[in-house]
Design an enzyme around this catalytic site. Structure first.
Site, PDB file in Angstrom:
ATOM      1  N   PHE A  17      52.402  32.866  40.017  1.00  0.00           N
ATOM      2  CA  PHE A  17      52.742  34.424  40.243  1.00  0.00           C
ATOM      3  C   PHE A  17      53.079  35.252  39.339  1.00  0.00           C
ATOM      4  O   PHE A  17      53.585  36.326  39.278  1.00  0.00           O
ATOM      5  CB  PHE A  17      54.150  34.168  41.101  1.00  0.00           C
ATOM      6  CG  PHE A  17      54.184  33.603  42.466  1.00  0.00           C
ATOM      7  CD1 PHE A  17      53.339  34.019  43.656  1.00  0.00           C
ATOM      8  CD2 PHE A  17      54.471  32.197  42.441  1.00  0.00           C
ATOM      9  CE1 PHE A  17      53.281  33.236  44.628  1.00  0.00           C
ATOM     10  CE2 PHE A  17      54.316  31.438  43.708  1.00  0.00           C
ATOM     11  CZ  PHE A  17      53.852  32.109  44.785  1.00  0.00           C
ATOM     12  N   SER A  26      32.110  34.730  39.374  1.00  0.00           N
ATOM     13  CA  SER A  26      31.840  36.458  39.317  1.00  0.00           C
ATOM     14  C   SER A  26      30.577  36.576  38.933  1.00  0.00           C
ATOM     15  O   SER A  26      29.833  36.297  38.226  1.00  0.00           O
ATOM     16  CB  SER A  26      32.691  37.099  38.469  1.00  0.00           C
ATOM     17  OG  SER A  26      32.516  38.610  38.237  1.00  0.00           O
ATOM     18  N   THR A  35      29.974  38.999  37.411  1.00  0.00           N
ATOM     19  CA  THR A  35      29.805  39.373  35.924  1.00  0.00           C
ATOM     20  C   THR A  35      29.004  38.543  34.864  1.00  0.00           C
ATOM     21  O   THR A  35      28.609  38.728  33.904  1.00  0.00           O
ATOM     22  CB  THR A  35      31.259  39.625  35.367  1.00  0.00           C
ATOM     23  OG1 THR A  35      31.232  40.224  34.150  1.00  0.00           O
ATOM     24  CG2 THR A  35      31.809  38.253  35.117  1.00  0.00           C
ATOM     25  N   TYR A  89      36.464  38.379  29.313  1.00  0.00           N
ATOM     26  CA  TYR A  89      36.913  38.109  30.775  1.00  0.00           C
ATOM     27  C   TYR A  89      35.260  37.103  31.255  1.00  0.00           C
ATOM     28  O   TYR A  89      35.534  36.331  31.806  1.00  0.00           O
ATOM     29  CB  TYR A  89      36.982  39.173  31.607  1.00  0.00           C
ATOM     30  CG  TYR A  89      36.836  38.944  32.984  1.00  0.00           C
ATOM     31  CD1 TYR A  89      37.702  38.038  33.645  1.00  0.00           C
ATOM     32  CD2 TYR A  89      35.791  39.692  33.735  1.00  0.00           C
ATOM     33  CE1 TYR A  89      37.410  37.695  35.072  1.00  0.00           C
ATOM     34  CE2 TYR A  89      35.531  39.454  34.982  1.00  0.00           C
ATOM     35  CZ  TYR A  89      36.389  38.203  35.779  1.00  0.00           C
ATOM     36  OH  TYR A  89      36.102  38.162  37.160  1.00  0.00           O
ATOM     37  N   LYS A 116      34.614  33.208  32.287  1.00  0.00           N
ATOM     38  CA  LYS A 116      33.789  32.839  33.643  1.00  0.00           C
ATOM     39  C   LYS A 116      32.673  31.917  33.301  1.00  0.00           C
ATOM     40  O   LYS A 116      32.260  30.697  33.847  1.00  0.00           O
ATOM     41  CB  LYS A 116      33.654  33.952  34.461  1.00  0.00           C
ATOM     42  CG  LYS A 116      34.673  34.675  35.105  1.00  0.00           C
ATOM     43  CD  LYS A 116      35.250  33.781  36.211  1.00  0.00           C
ATOM     44  CE  LYS A 116      36.585  34.619  36.899  1.00  0.00           C
ATOM     45  NZ  LYS A 116      37.504  33.663  37.553  1.00  0.00           N
ATOM     46  N   TYR A 176      31.473  36.087  42.865  1.00  0.00           N
ATOM     47  CA  TYR A 176      31.762  37.095  43.703  1.00  0.00           C
ATOM     48  C   TYR A 176      31.045  38.313  43.303  1.00  0.00           C
ATOM     49  O   TYR A 176      30.976  38.606  42.360  1.00  0.00           O
ATOM     50  CB  TYR A 176      33.263  37.444  43.831  1.00  0.00           C
ATOM     51  CG  TYR A 176      34.348  36.218  44.008  1.00  0.00           C
ATOM     52  CD1 TYR A 176      33.736  35.163  44.679  1.00  0.00           C
ATOM     53  CD2 TYR A 176      35.533  36.424  43.881  1.00  0.00           C
ATOM     54  CE1 TYR A 176      35.006  34.013  44.610  1.00  0.00           C
ATOM     55  CE2 TYR A 176      36.508  35.545  44.226  1.00  0.00           C
ATOM     56  CZ  TYR A 176      36.176  34.268  44.670  1.00  0.00           C
ATOM     57  OH  TYR A 176      37.132  33.406  44.950  1.00  0.00           O
ATOM     58  N   ASP A 188      29.882  49.674  31.610  1.00  0.00           N
ATOM     59  CA  ASP A 188      29.655  49.706  32.984  1.00  0.00           C
ATOM     60  C   ASP A 188      28.113  49.609  33.148  1.00  0.00           C
ATOM     61  O   ASP A 188      27.569  50.210  32.251  1.00  0.00           O
ATOM     62  CB  ASP A 188      29.934  51.218  33.664  1.00  0.00           C
ATOM     63  CG  ASP A 188      31.378  50.878  34.317  1.00  0.00           C
ATOM     64  OD1 ASP A 188      32.007  49.937  34.364  1.00  0.00           O
ATOM     65  OD2 ASP A 188      31.518  51.795  34.820  1.00  0.00           O
TER      66      ASP A 188
HETATM   67  N1  UDP Z   1      34.566  53.691  39.097  1.00  0.00           N
HETATM   68  C1  UDP Z   1      34.924  54.965  39.188  1.00  0.00           C
HETATM   69  N2  UDP Z   1      36.262  55.402  38.772  1.00  0.00           N
HETATM   70  C2  UDP Z   1      37.199  54.548  38.881  1.00  0.00           C
HETATM   71  C3  UDP Z   1      36.964  53.177  38.996  1.00  0.00           C
HETATM   72  C4  UDP Z   1      35.424  52.709  39.131  1.00  0.00           C
HETATM   73  O1  UDP Z   1      34.103  55.893  39.021  1.00  0.00           O
HETATM   74  O2  UDP Z   1      38.411  54.988  38.593  1.00  0.00           O
HETATM   75  C5  UDP Z   1      33.033  53.017  39.519  1.00  0.00           C
HETATM   76  C6  UDP Z   1      32.405  52.346  38.347  1.00  0.00           C
HETATM   77  O3  UDP Z   1      32.105  53.047  37.307  1.00  0.00           O
HETATM   78  C7  UDP Z   1      31.748  51.486  39.094  1.00  0.00           C
HETATM   79  C8  UDP Z   1      32.212  51.436  40.384  1.00  0.00           C
HETATM   80  O4  UDP Z   1      33.358  52.516  40.633  1.00  0.00           O
HETATM   81  O5  UDP Z   1      30.467  52.317  39.116  1.00  0.00           O
HETATM   82  C9  UDP Z   1      33.003  50.050  40.677  1.00  0.00           C
HETATM   83  O6  UDP Z   1      33.919  49.774  39.810  1.00  0.00           O
HETATM   84  P1  UDP Z   1      34.892  48.713  39.863  1.00  0.00           P
HETATM   85  O7  UDP Z   1      35.792  48.609  38.665  1.00  0.00           O
HETATM   86  O8  UDP Z   1      35.610  48.685  40.845  1.00  0.00           O
HETATM   87  O9  UDP Z   1      33.843  47.382  39.611  1.00  0.00           O
HETATM   88  P2  UDP Z   1      33.169  46.672  38.775  1.00  0.00           P
HETATM   89  O10 UDP Z   1      32.546  48.018  37.493  1.00  0.00           O
HETATM   90  O11 UDP Z   1      33.559  45.883  37.748  1.00  0.00           O
HETATM   91  O12 UDP Z   1      31.708  46.102  39.309  1.00  0.00           O
END
Ligand code: UDP
Length: 319
Positions: free
Chosen positions: A17, A108, A110, A132, A136, A160, A278
């Site tokens: 938890f 993931s 990722t 991270y 994975k 995922y 990103d």
């Molecule tokens: N994103 C955004 N503002 C936020 C959080 C995320 O514009 O406050 C964008 C981010 O740049 C990406 C998309 O939303 O293009 C998904 O981001 P998230 O962190 O949910 O997932 P990940 O990038 O890990 O796939």
């Protein structure tokens, strides 16, 4: 877990938890009408793990325990490798000791790093850009070695994509502590008036509207994917990696519009610069899951937003 219980699996939960609330267990009991067996322990506590596996006659393991914030993993790599990698080693030792050899691991997308092509299939090369993601990847590789070492191991790594949404009861859902890192919980908090605006990270990506594109998958579809993986494992020894995604990508702007429609609230946005690390677009080729697990995602964007919004409103009365 509700999906497993409803499918007739006698489940025992082991959780420290550290990033969840024990009240989730009683809410799961409300949803399922069953008593949920739960042990509070850390995965690295091998003695507690072995005792739990033996006491409850466990036959299959779904391993979802892990830290998952990218930024935090960069500043605290030891904690991430300790929890994620060491935790998995401890689990494997305990499984070996108790003769349990069927494992579903929560991995993931990722592990694909920066996509070389889209949609991402499981043959896409793997890489990692932060601790991270590397944890994975290490775990996936470790599990592959384990599966190669003896024929009795049955292991599936579920990769995922972007899980969102909540249980239809609105009794369980994502509960980020502090400022949400991910888009959907952030958008939900802006809609609820908890945060003033959404910062859109980057508007100049090579995507149709310039914002990042992701493959969002409803958590109920994800849960059903685990059930399908458990059923698959029974007569499939070895190691498999399987994408759990929809195959469809949505941009940040499309997500915002869908959430505005589902919630009836305006979501103020402000475009800011790109977030470090990103990628522009990421979405799955989900064919392998269909072929091996006979699973595909059934729920659409509207359901993802509606259930997130219902949970966002309900959770305030629960806490
Ligand atoms: N994103 C955004 N503002 C936020 C959080 C995320 O514009 O406050 C964008 C981010 O740049 C990406 C998309 O939303 O293009 C998904 O981001 P998230 O962190 O949910 O997932 P990940 O990038 O890990 O796939």
């Amino acid at each position: 877990m509700a999906v497993l219980i409803e499918a007739g699996f006698p489940v025992v939960v082991l959780d420290n938890f550290s990033n969840s609330d024990p009240s989730v267990i009683s809410r799961l009991e409300r949803i399922t009408g069953k008593t949920i067996r739960c042990v509070r322990a850390d995965l690295r506590d091998r003695v507690a793990l072995i005792a739990t596996l033996k006491a409850h006659g466990v036959t299959d393991v779904i391993h979802l325990a892990g830290l998952k914030a990218v930024g935090e993993s960069v500043s605290q790599p030891i904690q991430y490798y300790g929890c994620n990698v060491q935790g998995t080693i401890s689990l494997l030792e305990a499984m070996q000791e108790t003769g349990i050899s069927r494992l579903v691991f929560s991995s993931s997308a990722t592990v694909y790093g920066d996509p070389h092509y889209l949609p991402l299939d499981e043959a896409h090369p793997t890489s990692a850009t932060n601790p991270y993601g590397r944890s994975k990847l290490h775990i996936e590789e470790m599990l592959r070695d384990v599966a190669r070492s003896a024929p009795d191991w049955h292991i599936v790594c579920l990769r995922y994509f972007n899980p969102v949404g909540a249980h239809p009861s609105a009794l369980i859902g994502e509960e980020p502590s502090g400022i949400p890192n991910n888009l959907m919980p952030f958008v939900a908090q802006v809609a609820a008036g908890i945060r003033p605006e959404l910062q859109i990270f980057g508007g100049d990506y090579p995507t149709p509207d310039g914002t990042g594109v992701r493959d969002y998958i409803h958590v109920m579809d994800l849960a059903e994917g685990h059930l399908a993986a458990l059923r698959y494992l029974v007569d499939h020894p070895g190691w498999e990696a399987i994408n759990l995604g929809t195959g469809v990508g949505y941009s940040v702007l499309e997500m915002v519009s869908a959430f505005e429609a589902a919630s009836g609230r305006a979501i103020p946005c402000n475009r800011v610069s790109r977030r470090a690390g990103d990628i522009a677009s990421c979405y799955a080729n989900p064919e392998r899951a269909q072929r091996l697990l006979n699973w595909h995602a059934k729920r659409g964007l509207e359901d993802m937003c509606r259930s997130t919004w219902a949970w966002q409103q309900e959770r305030r009365s629960l806490s």
